[in-house]
Design a protein around this motif. Structure first.
Motif, PDB file in Angstrom:
ATOM      1  N   ASP A 193       0.881  -1.415  -0.119  1.00  0.00           N
ATOM      2  CA  ASP A 193       0.019   0.026  -0.133  1.00  0.00           C
ATOM      3  C   ASP A 193       0.885   1.247  -0.083  1.00  0.00           C
ATOM      4  O   ASP A 193       0.608   2.380   0.896  1.00  0.00           O
ATOM      5  CB  ASP A 193      -0.956   0.120   1.240  1.00  0.00           C
ATOM      6  N   VAL A 194       1.892   1.252  -0.904  1.00  0.00           N
ATOM      7  CA  VAL A 194       2.760   2.539  -1.031  1.00  0.00           C
ATOM      8  C   VAL A 194       2.002   3.278  -1.928  1.00  0.00           C
ATOM      9  O   VAL A 194       1.742   3.218  -3.049  1.00  0.00           O
ATOM     10  CB  VAL A 194       4.105   2.002  -1.447  1.00  0.00           C
ATOM     11  N   ALA A 195       1.855   4.697  -1.515  1.00  0.00           N
ATOM     12  CA  ALA A 195       1.381   5.745  -2.470  1.00  0.00           C
ATOM     13  C   ALA A 195       2.369   5.852  -3.521  1.00  0.00           C
ATOM     14  O   ALA A 195       3.503   6.394  -3.120  1.00  0.00           O
ATOM     15  CB  ALA A 195       0.940   6.890  -1.754  1.00  0.00           C
ATOM     16  N   PRO A 196       1.772   6.175  -4.772  1.00  0.00           N
ATOM     17  CA  PRO A 196       3.082   6.462  -5.795  1.00  0.00           C
ATOM     18  C   PRO A 196       3.534   7.894  -5.495  1.00  0.00           C
ATOM     19  O   PRO A 196       2.519   8.697  -5.135  1.00  0.00           O
ATOM     20  CB  PRO A 196       2.199   6.288  -7.027  1.00  0.00           C
ATOM     21  N   LEU A 197       4.756   8.325  -5.616  1.00  0.00           N
ATOM     22  CA  LEU A 197       5.168   9.455  -5.926  1.00  0.00           C
ATOM     23  C   LEU A 197       4.520  10.353  -6.979  1.00  0.00           C
ATOM     24  O   LEU A 197       4.353   9.921  -7.999  1.00  0.00           O
ATOM     25  CB  LEU A 197       6.720   9.471  -5.957  1.00  0.00           C
ATOM     26  N   ALA A 198       4.161  11.796  -6.545  1.00  0.00           N
ATOM     27  CA  ALA A 198       4.017  12.767  -7.542  1.00  0.00           C
ATOM     28  C   ALA A 198       5.037  12.931  -8.589  1.00  0.00           C
ATOM     29  O   ALA A 198       6.109  12.908  -8.131  1.00  0.00           O
ATOM     30  CB  ALA A 198       3.331  13.973  -6.609  1.00  0.00           C
ATOM     31  N   SER A 199       4.659  13.361  -9.917  1.00  0.00           N
ATOM     32  CA  SER A 199       5.654  13.607 -10.694  1.00  0.00           C
ATOM     33  C   SER A 199       6.936  14.598 -10.158  1.00  0.00           C
ATOM     34  O   SER A 199       8.108  14.416 -10.299  1.00  0.00           O
ATOM     35  CB  SER A 199       5.318  13.968 -12.204  1.00  0.00           C
ATOM     36  N   ALA A 200       6.043  15.768  -9.634  1.00  0.00           N
ATOM     37  CA  ALA A 200       7.149  16.985  -9.326  1.00  0.00           C
ATOM     38  C   ALA A 200       8.194  16.257  -8.048  1.00  0.00           C
ATOM     39  O   ALA A 200       9.173  16.486  -7.862  1.00  0.00           O
ATOM     40  CB  ALA A 200       6.425  17.850  -8.595  1.00  0.00           C
ATOM     41  N   ALA A 201       7.569  15.415  -7.140  1.00  0.00           N
ATOM     42  CA  ALA A 201       8.294  14.794  -5.964  1.00  0.00           C
ATOM     43  C   ALA A 201       9.274  13.925  -6.346  1.00  0.00           C
ATOM     44  O   ALA A 201      10.392  13.837  -5.858  1.00  0.00           O
ATOM     45  CB  ALA A 201       7.380  14.327  -4.877  1.00  0.00           C
ATOM     46  N   ARG A 202       8.841  13.017  -7.473  1.00  0.00           N
ATOM     47  CA  ARG A 202       9.855  12.454  -7.863  1.00  0.00           C
ATOM     48  C   ARG A 202      10.955  12.855  -8.610  1.00  0.00           C
ATOM     49  O   ARG A 202      12.128  12.661  -8.530  1.00  0.00           O
ATOM     50  CB  ARG A 202       9.289  11.223  -8.950  1.00  0.00           C
ATOM     51  N   ALA A 203      10.824  13.818  -9.449  1.00  0.00           N
ATOM     52  CA  ALA A 203      11.723  14.887 -10.182  1.00  0.00           C
ATOM     53  C   ALA A 203      12.505  15.350  -9.262  1.00  0.00           C
ATOM     54  O   ALA A 203      13.981  15.418  -9.475  1.00  0.00           O
ATOM     55  CB  ALA A 203      11.000  15.768 -11.144  1.00  0.00           C
ATOM     56  N   GLN A 204      11.974  16.015  -7.990  1.00  0.00           N
ATOM     57  CA  GLN A 204      12.811  16.615  -7.163  1.00  0.00           C
ATOM     58  C   GLN A 204      13.972  15.593  -6.398  1.00  0.00           C
ATOM     59  O   GLN A 204      15.032  16.080  -6.097  1.00  0.00           O
ATOM     60  CB  GLN A 204      11.925  17.277  -6.165  1.00  0.00           C
ATOM     61  N   ALA A 205      13.127  14.577  -5.929  1.00  0.00           N
ATOM     62  CA  ALA A 205      14.185  13.370  -5.391  1.00  0.00           C
ATOM     63  C   ALA A 205      15.349  13.116  -6.425  1.00  0.00           C
ATOM     64  O   ALA A 205      16.294  12.920  -5.791  1.00  0.00           O
ATOM     65  CB  ALA A 205      13.215  12.178  -4.943  1.00  0.00           C
ATOM     66  N   LEU A 206      15.005  12.710  -7.569  1.00  0.00           N
ATOM     67  CA  LEU A 206      15.846  12.416  -8.518  1.00  0.00           C
ATOM     68  C   LEU A 206      17.232  13.545  -8.756  1.00  0.00           C
ATOM     69  O   LEU A 206      18.244  12.897  -8.616  1.00  0.00           O
ATOM     70  CB  LEU A 206      15.469  12.097  -9.728  1.00  0.00           C
ATOM     71  N   GLN A 207      16.686  14.834  -8.791  1.00  0.00           N
ATOM     72  CA  GLN A 207      17.586  15.835  -8.642  1.00  0.00           C
ATOM     73  C   GLN A 207      18.686  15.723  -7.327  1.00  0.00           C
ATOM     74  O   GLN A 207      19.546  16.198  -7.421  1.00  0.00           O
ATOM     75  CB  GLN A 207      16.798  17.092  -8.963  1.00  0.00           C
ATOM     76  N   ALA A 208      17.867  15.548  -6.357  1.00  0.00           N
ATOM     77  CA  ALA A 208      18.698  15.600  -5.096  1.00  0.00           C
ATOM     78  C   ALA A 208      19.838  14.546  -4.974  1.00  0.00           C
ATOM     79  O   ALA A 208      20.914  14.714  -4.379  1.00  0.00           O
ATOM     80  CB  ALA A 208      17.764  15.454  -3.746  1.00  0.00           C
ATOM     81  N   LEU A 209      19.556  13.494  -5.968  1.00  0.00           N
ATOM     82  CA  LEU A 209      20.705  12.427  -6.196  1.00  0.00           C
ATOM     83  C   LEU A 209      21.503  12.727  -7.142  1.00  0.00           C
ATOM     84  O   LEU A 209      22.556  12.081  -7.349  1.00  0.00           O
ATOM     85  CB  LEU A 209      19.828  11.256  -6.333  1.00  0.00           C
ATOM     86  N   GLY A 210      21.469  13.846  -7.839  1.00  0.00           N
ATOM     87  CA  GLY A 210      22.343  14.157  -8.735  1.00  0.00           C
ATOM     88  C   GLY A 210      21.933  13.451 -10.176  1.00  0.00           C
ATOM     89  O   GLY A 210      22.695  13.517 -10.999  1.00  0.00           O
ATOM     90  N   LEU A 211      20.917  13.122 -10.302  1.00  0.00           N
ATOM     91  CA  LEU A 211      20.320  12.457 -11.472  1.00  0.00           C
ATOM     92  C   LEU A 211      19.370  13.126 -12.272  1.00  0.00           C
ATOM     93  O   LEU A 211      18.680  14.347 -11.723  1.00  0.00           O
ATOM     94  CB  LEU A 211      19.481  11.054 -10.948  1.00  0.00           C
ATOM     95  N   GLN A 212      19.067  12.753 -13.327  1.00  0.00           N
ATOM     96  CA  GLN A 212      18.018  13.833 -14.271  1.00  0.00           C
ATOM     97  C   GLN A 212      16.542  13.284 -14.578  1.00  0.00           C
ATOM     98  O   GLN A 212      16.529  12.062 -14.838  1.00  0.00           O
ATOM     99  CB  GLN A 212      18.828  13.753 -15.766  1.00  0.00           C
TER     100      GLN A 212
END
Length: 405
Positions: A193-212
C-alpha cells in the motif's frame, strides 16, 4: 494469557531474518501484548557460548555472506551437499540441543523460515512439547530437494509462495491438508500500500541524487552485502542512469564512486546501506540484481520490471527464480554481465508493457502467513484429535470452489 510464537531464522543472506521481522511486525500489530512473537536465531541457540566467533573472529553465516559480497558462488551446489550431510550426521546432537531450548522457552507455535535444519527443528519441538503446531514457510520461490526446505513424513504445515513449491511439497508426500499456498514471498509491511510519488516529488528526489528527471533509471542491488559485479554492470551501462545500492559493502561503494563517468554518459548515484529501499524503488523504472527471491519480489511489488542473471554461478536455490521471471513475463534474464546492455535495451524497448505485466502481480503473503499462524495458535491449545479435525475442515474450505455470483 499471553501466547508465544517463535520465528526461527539465521543471518545467511539476510532474507530469512527480513521475512521473520516482517511477520513479527504484522503479528505484533494485530495482537499487541496478548501475543509474544520471538525471533529465534538458530545459530545463537546452537552456539550459545559464541565459540565459533571467538575461534574465527566471525559468525558462521559471515563466511557465506562474504562469499556473496565477492560473487564467489561457484561450487556452492557441492558445498550445499556437504552441509546437508553434516546436518544429518549431527542430527541427534541438534535435536538434543534444540529440545532443551524449546523445553525451557515453551513456545505455543514454532515457525521455521530457514532451510536445511527443518527435520531437526520439527523433531526437537515435538520431543520437548508434543503436539505443538509447527510450520515451515519457504522464503524461496521453490524448494531444492532433497532435504532443503521440505522434509517428508512430518505433520507440519508447509507454506508455499508459488504453485511450483506446492507441487514439490505434494510430490514429496506432504499431506494436502498441510500444504498452504500464499501469494508470494513475505515482504516487509513497508512494501504494501505504497502511495505513488507525484511527478514533481519524484523529479525533485532524483535531482537531489544528482540524477536527471525524465531519463529511464535503473536500480541496481545485490542484497545486503552488495556484489563486486555491480562494478562491471556500471561499466557496461555507461548510457543508462543508475542508482547503485551497495548495502554493507563499503569497498564496493568506494570503487563505484571513483568510477569515472564517460563523456556524454549518464549520471549515477551510489548509496551504501539504506533501510529505505522502498523510496529508491519509487524513483526507479526497472531493477537489476541477482535472482534472489526477496529482491525480485520487492521490485515486482513496487512495479519494477527486473533484469537478472542465470548461469553456472547462480546458487542452486535461486535457479528457479530466473525461470519464474520468464514464465511470468516480469523482465529479462541474461546469461552474464557482458549481456546486460542487450537486456536493458530490450526491456526499455517495451518498458510500458513490462510495467503493466508487473503491475498485475498482487502479493499479500505477509498478511496471509500471519492468518495461518493465527490458525495454528487456535489449534495449539486443542486436544490433538480436535486440532486435526479443525485443520482438515479448514483445508477443505480453502479448496472448495467459490460460490457462483
Amino acid at each position: 494469557m499471553t501466547r508465544t510464537v517463535d520465528l526461527v531464522y539465521f543471518n545467511a543472506g539476510g532474507g530469512h531474518r527480513a521475512a521473520a521481522q516482517a511477520l513479527q511486525a504484522v503479528l505484533q500489530q494485530r495482537h499487541g501484548a496478548a501475543l509474544q512473537v520471538r525471533l529465534v536465531n538458530l545459530m545463537a541457540v546452537l552456539d550459545a557460548q559464541d565459540r565459533f566467533r571467538r575461534l574465527t573472529g566471525m559468525a558462521p553465516e559471515d563466511v557465506y555472506n562474504r562469499r556473496l559480497a565477492r560473487g564467489w558462488t561457484l561450487g556452492l551446489a557441492q558445498e550445499l551437499k556437504l552441509l546437508q550431510a553434516s546436518v544429518r550426521w549431527a542430527h541427534p546432537w541438534l535435536v538434543r540441543l534444540l529440545q532443551a531450548h524449546w523445553a525451557e522457552t515453551r513456545p505455543d507455535v514454532v515457525v521455521s523460515l530457514i532451510p536445511n535444519f527443518n527435520r531437526s527443528l520439527y523433531e526437537s519441538v515435538q520431543a520437548a512439547r508434543p503436539g505443538t503446531p509447527c510450520a515451515t514457510v519457504l522464503t524461496d520461490l521453490a524448494d531444492t530437494p532433497p532435504h532443503f526446505w521440505i522434509e517428508p513424513g512430518q505433520d507440519q504445515w508447509i507454506v508455499c509462495g508459488t504453485e511450483r513449491a506446492v507441487q514439490q511439497a505434494l510430490a514429496q508426500g506432504v499431506a494436502p491438508r498441510n500444504v498452504h499456498r500464499v501469494s508470494g514471498m513475505i515482504l516487509r509491511p513497508a512494501f504494501h500500500d505504497v502511495a505513488p510519488l507525484a511527478s514533481a516529488a519524484r523529479a525533485q528526489a532524483l535531482q537531489a541524487l544528482g540524477l536527471q528527471p525524465g531519463r529511464p533509471t535503473g536500480l541496481v542491488m545485490f542484497g545486503g552485502q552488495g556484489s563486486m559485479q555491480m562494478l562491471r554492470i556500471a561499466r557496461g551501462l555507461p548510457q543508462v542512469q543508475l542508482i547503485l545500492v551497495c548495502g554493507h559493502n563499503a569497498l564496493l561503494a568506494e570503487r563505484l564512486r571513483a568510477l569515472p563517468v564517460a563523456e556524454g554518459g549518464a549520471p549515477r548515484a551510489v548509496l551504501g546501506f539504506t533501510p529505505d529501499v522502498v523510496r529508491y524503488m519509487q524513483l526507479a523504472d526497472f531493477f537489476v540484481g541477482k535472482p534472489g527471491p526477496g529482491s525480485l519480489s520487492e521490485a515486482v511489488q513496487m512495479g519494477l520490471p527486473v533484469i537478472t542473471f542465470e548461469n553456472r554461478w547462480t546458487m542452486p536455490q535461486e535457479r528457479y527464480n530466473a525461470q519464474w521471471v520468464r514464465e511470468q513475463g516480469l523482465g529479462e534474464v541474461v546469461p552474464s554481465v557482458k549481456a546486460i546492455a542487450g537486456g536493458v535495451a530490450r526491456l526499455l524497448a517495451e518498458l510500458p508493457a513490462a510495467q503493466a505485466r508487473v503491475g498485475g502481480v498482487r502479493n499479500q503473503a505477509v498478511f496471509e502467513v500471519a492468518d495461518l499462524v493465527e490458525r495454528l495458535l487456535a489449534q495449539s491449545h486443542m486436544p490433538q484429535p480436535q486440532a486435526a479435525a479443525v485443520a482438515v475442515v479448514a483445508a477443505e474450505a480453502a479448496l472448495a470452489p467459490a460460490p457462483a455470483r
